[in-house]
Design a protein around this motif. Structure first.
Motif, PDB file in Angstrom:
ATOM      1  N   GLY A 181       0.808  -1.214   0.000  1.00 35.25           N
ATOM      2  CA  GLY A 181       0.000   0.000   0.000  1.00 35.25           C
ATOM      3  C   GLY A 181       0.844   1.267   0.000  1.00 35.25           C
ATOM      4  N   GLN A 182       0.467   2.214   0.869  1.00 38.26           N
ATOM      5  CA  GLN A 182       1.122   3.526   0.883  1.00 38.26           C
ATOM      6  C   GLN A 182       2.415   3.553   1.689  1.00 38.26           C
ATOM      7  OE1 GLN A 182      -1.852   6.297   2.300  1.00 38.26           O
ATOM      8  NE2 GLN A 182      -2.980   6.252   0.359  1.00 38.26           N
ATOM      9  N   ARG A 183       2.736   2.458   2.343  1.00 36.84           N
ATOM     10  CA  ARG A 183       3.976   2.382   3.138  1.00 36.84           C
ATOM     11  C   ARG A 183       4.065   3.532   4.149  1.00 36.84           C
ATOM     12  NH1 ARG A 183       8.501   1.281  -1.542  1.00 36.84           N
ATOM     13  NH2 ARG A 183       7.600  -0.634  -2.405  1.00 36.84           N
ATOM     14  N   LYS A 184       3.037   3.724   4.901  1.00 32.57           N
ATOM     15  CA  LYS A 184       3.038   4.783   5.905  1.00 32.57           C
ATOM     16  C   LYS A 184       3.526   4.217   7.235  1.00 32.57           C
ATOM     17  CE  LYS A 184       0.170   8.397   7.957  1.00 32.57           C
ATOM     18  NZ  LYS A 184      -1.185   9.016   8.003  1.00 32.57           N
ATOM     19  N   PRO A 185       4.713   4.596   7.688  1.00 31.71           N
ATOM     20  CA  PRO A 185       5.244   4.033   8.936  1.00 31.71           C
ATOM     21  C   PRO A 185       4.475   4.535  10.150  1.00 31.71           C
ATOM     22  CG  PRO A 185       6.686   5.776   8.140  1.00 31.71           C
ATOM     23  CD  PRO A 185       5.642   5.577   7.089  1.00 31.71           C
ATOM     24  N   TYR A 186       4.489   3.740  11.215  1.00 31.21           N
ATOM     25  CA  TYR A 186       3.849   4.151  12.461  1.00 31.21           C
ATOM     26  C   TYR A 186       4.720   3.765  13.650  1.00 31.21           C
ATOM     27  CZ  TYR A 186       2.227  -0.760  12.749  1.00 31.21           C
ATOM     28  OH  TYR A 186       2.150  -2.126  12.792  1.00 31.21           O
ATOM     29  N   LEU A 187       4.608   4.559  14.698  1.00 29.27           N
ATOM     30  CA  LEU A 187       5.365   4.326  15.922  1.00 29.27           C
ATOM     31  C   LEU A 187       4.796   3.119  16.635  1.00 29.27           C
ATOM     32  CD1 LEU A 187       7.630   5.538  17.736  1.00 29.27           C
ATOM     33  CD2 LEU A 187       5.828   6.831  18.898  1.00 29.27           C
ATOM     34  N   PHE A 188       5.646   2.131  16.929  1.00 30.61           N
ATOM     35  CA  PHE A 188       5.177   0.893  17.548  1.00 30.61           C
ATOM     36  C   PHE A 188       4.753   1.118  18.997  1.00 30.61           C
ATOM     37  CE2 PHE A 188       6.185  -3.397  19.453  1.00 30.61           C
ATOM     38  CZ  PHE A 188       5.083  -4.033  18.911  1.00 30.61           C
ATOM     39  N   HIS A 189       5.533   1.911  19.710  1.00 33.07           N
ATOM     40  CA  HIS A 189       5.245   2.209  21.114  1.00 33.07           C
ATOM     41  C   HIS A 189       5.320   3.703  21.347  1.00 33.07           C
ATOM     42  CE1 HIS A 189       6.113  -1.843  23.309  1.00 33.07           C
ATOM     43  NE2 HIS A 189       4.839  -1.668  23.068  1.00 33.07           N
ATOM     44  N   GLN A 190       4.389   4.235  22.104  1.00 33.85           N
ATOM     45  CA  GLN A 190       4.488   5.619  22.557  1.00 33.85           C
ATOM     46  C   GLN A 190       5.148   5.565  23.930  1.00 33.85           C
ATOM     47  OE1 GLN A 190       3.007   8.067  20.419  1.00 33.85           O
ATOM     48  NE2 GLN A 190       4.329   9.483  21.526  1.00 33.85           N
ATOM     49  N   SER A 191       6.424   5.915  24.021  1.00 34.35           N
ATOM     50  CA  SER A 191       7.157   5.735  25.270  1.00 34.35           C
ATOM     51  C   SER A 191       8.099   6.903  25.499  1.00 34.35           C
ATOM     52  CB  SER A 191       7.961   4.426  25.232  1.00 34.35           C
ATOM     53  OG  SER A 191       8.763   4.294  26.380  1.00 34.35           O
ATOM     54  N   GLN A 192       8.291   7.230  26.763  1.00 32.35           N
ATOM     55  CA  GLN A 192       9.263   8.257  27.121  1.00 32.35           C
ATOM     56  C   GLN A 192      10.666   7.686  27.250  1.00 32.35           C
ATOM     57  OE1 GLN A 192       8.950   9.650  31.263  1.00 32.35           O
ATOM     58  NE2 GLN A 192       7.522   7.964  31.674  1.00 32.35           N
ATOM     59  N   PHE A 193      10.789   6.355  27.110  1.00 33.29           N
ATOM     60  CA  PHE A 193      12.067   5.685  27.274  1.00 33.29           C
ATOM     61  C   PHE A 193      12.646   5.300  25.907  1.00 33.29           C
ATOM     62  CE2 PHE A 193       9.436   4.687  31.010  1.00 33.29           C
ATOM     63  CZ  PHE A 193      10.203   5.297  31.989  1.00 33.29           C
ATOM     64  N   ALA A 194      13.923   4.967  25.916  1.00 29.51           N
ATOM     65  CA  ALA A 194      14.577   4.512  24.693  1.00 29.51           C
ATOM     66  C   ALA A 194      14.226   3.053  24.452  1.00 29.51           C
ATOM     67  CB  ALA A 194      16.087   4.683  24.811  1.00 29.51           C
ATOM     68  N   GLU A 195      13.777   2.748  23.228  1.00 27.14           N
ATOM     69  CA  GLU A 195      13.434   1.385  22.841  1.00 27.14           C
ATOM     70  C   GLU A 195      14.079   1.083  21.497  1.00 27.14           C
ATOM     71  OE1 GLU A 195       9.095   1.028  25.047  1.00 27.14           O
ATOM     72  OE2 GLU A 195       9.152   1.372  22.880  1.00 27.14           O
ATOM     73  N   ARG A 196      14.625  -0.136  21.363  1.00 31.31           N
ATOM     74  CA  ARG A 196      15.393  -0.419  20.157  1.00 31.31           C
ATOM     75  C   ARG A 196      15.455  -1.925  19.898  1.00 31.31           C
ATOM     76  NH1 ARG A 196      21.428   0.959  22.691  1.00 31.31           N
ATOM     77  NH2 ARG A 196      22.114  -1.214  22.792  1.00 31.31           N
TER      78      ARG A 196
END
Length: 497
Positions: free
Chosen positions: A352-367
């Motif tokens: 489709g449009q390949r629209k990325p989205y944030l997996f987690h809404q977090s104040q911490f670093a995630e990787r």
């Protein structure tokens, strides 16, 4: 409180030692005692302390330089990135004797050494102005009337007038070879004002090996030859390994385990590109990778046999962006992106449009997200506890969260039958966590220490075969504890030349 400490530095009166640990900047009395937390710093990249009690630091890989009181308090930005000059990081600040001016490194750690985009700048606490001092691919410090900096693997010293703030003579070599942390753009050296110089000898680049280990840490074999291996990934059928080399520039290669053939997949080093962190498609026919070009990070897709042209998946941005994994059904790519708190995990639909989205809404670093073999779960690491630990959540985004590593850990990878998750502990031990997933719950069983080793890099430090029996690791050769060379009265030696 000092477990996993990195980048220690002295207070001006030598009463305290500052360091990064557990996602914080801390200090401790040099005579001993409990540590004191100064501020948040998720992935610190350098700090310096003046006599007025100001500390300059880079709290994360993606930020500029900030100022904070040594007694604690808010972080105040001191520098501003200039994307027009290919600046993606400001790091390794170092105060000059007046305590107001400072040196710092700017550019990108993924620029080839031969380019002139990486520099050491002169900054000031009293002004937003900065000035180019010299070009270098790593940090610089001031000692005994000289600026010390790296030129390839040679440590150079150039006279510097602290009144006029100008270089006043030619640069001369004072040590060679000196080790450099290529992935962080930092030479492994230090100097005092009374003429002492210390450094770790060694080029630290093309002498790495890509080694197979069994579950007991026994070497089973290696890709032929020593080179600057990094960012290793094993194809799902176990027949090929992808990696990048970072000796001079950055380019991606593959190795056919059955035929014993190495193949270059990108050719960016000659054109000032940095291509790194390859990820295989589920069928092994394609790879996705990051390419750093003109100060921006893009995600590209290409045939894994090197044929054809590459395809841009996302518009390039000035924030660091690395692919992490490809979903088993081929429909999603997960990647990490530089954020204010350190890192964030994103999902990119490949249809489709390949629209990325944030997996987690977090104040911490995630990787470092990793899909389970059935695609229903995602393992990742987060510093929400103060240090990076491994967690698992449903890919759907709804449901609970399970902590996998009891202590520090990162870089999770799944066994092919989803019965184990492997990761590196904070002290570089390969760990195996027994896990069991049902439709709506996740159970973590015993955690086993498999072996200790010396992996290279920040991300992509290992991958594992589908049966969980073999581990491919970019391996730092040499002695477990490298010797530190001490040079006394090095300025006097320079005068004799």
């Amino acid at each position: 409180g000092t477990e996993g400490a990195t980048y220690p530095f002295w207070s001006p009166d030598s009463r305290f030692i500052g360091f990064f640990a557990g996602g914080k900047l801390k200090k401790i009395e040099s005579s001993g005692g409990p540590p004191f937390t100064i501020c948040d710093a998720s992935d610190g990249r350098g700090e310096t302390w003046n006599r007025e009690g100001d500390i300059l630091l880079t709290p994360s890989v993606n930020t500029t330089i900030f100022r904070v009181s040594a007694s604690g308090g808010p972080l105040v930005p001191v520098t501003t990135l200039d994307p027009s000059k290919n600046e993606t990081t400001h790091r390794w600040p170092y105060f000059l004797p007046d305590g107001r001016h400072f040196l710092y490194f700017t550019g990108s750690v993924f620029s080839p050494r031969e380019t002139l985009t990486n520099s050491v700048l002169l900054g000031s606490l009293d002004s937003k102005e900065n000035r180019l001092l010299l070009h270098s691919h790593a940090n610089a410090i001031y000692a005994s009337g000289h600026i010390l900096f790296m030129r390839q693997y040679t440590l150079m010293a150039q006279p510097f007038d602290t009144r006029s703030l100008q270089l006043t003579g030619d640069a001369l070599p004072i040590a060679d070879p000196v080790q450099e942390g290529r992935s962080v753009a930092k030479g492994v050296f230090s100097a005092s004002e009374n003429g002492l110089l210390t450094y770790v000898e060694g080029a630290g680049g093309a002498d790495r090996q890509l080694v197979w280990f069994d579950r007991g840490g026994k070497e089973l074999g290696a890709i032929p030859g020593a080179d600057a291996f990094a960012g290793v990934r094993v194809s799902r059928d176990g027949k090929r390994i992808a990696y990048y080399l970072d000796s001079s520039g950055y380019d991606i290669w593959s190795y056919d385990l059955l035929r014993g053939v190495k193949t270059a997949l990108t050719f960016g080093s000659g054109s000032a590109q940095g291509n790194l962190y390859p990820v295989w498609s589920p069928d092994g026919r394609r790879i996705v990778y990051t390419s750093f070009r003109n100060g921006k990070y893009g995600l590209y897709r290409k045939a894994s046999d090197g044929s054809g042209t590459e395809e841009a998946l996302l518009e390039a941005v000035d924030r660091i962006r690395f692919p992490a994994d490809w979903s088993p059904d081929g429909k999603f790519l997960t990647y990490i992106e530089g954020a204010v708190g350190g890192w964030s995990i994103w999902m990119l639909p490949l249809d489709g449009q390949r629209k990325p989205y944030l997996f987690h809404q977090s104040q911490f670093a995630e990787r470092e997200a990793s899909f389970s073999p059935d695609g229903k779960w995602v393992a990742y690491c987060s510093n929400e506890s103060g240090e990076y630990r491994v967690y698992v959540v449903p890919f759907s985004g709804s449901g609970g969260k399970w902590q996998v590593s009891p202590g520090g850990g990162c870089g999770p990878r799944w066994r092919g039958d989803a019965k184990e998750i492997f990761y590196f502990s904070s002290d570089n031990r390969m760990m195996a966590a027994e896990v069991k997933a049902s439709a709506s719950s996740f159970d973590v069983g015993p955690i086993h220490v498999l072996f200790g080793t010396r992996p290279y890099g920040v991300f992509g430090r290992f991958d594992v075969s589908a049966d969980g029996q073999r581990f491919a690791i970019p391996y730092e050769t040499g002695q477990p504890s490298a010797a530190i060379t001490l040079v006394m009265n090095w300025p006097a030696e320079l005068k004799k030349r």
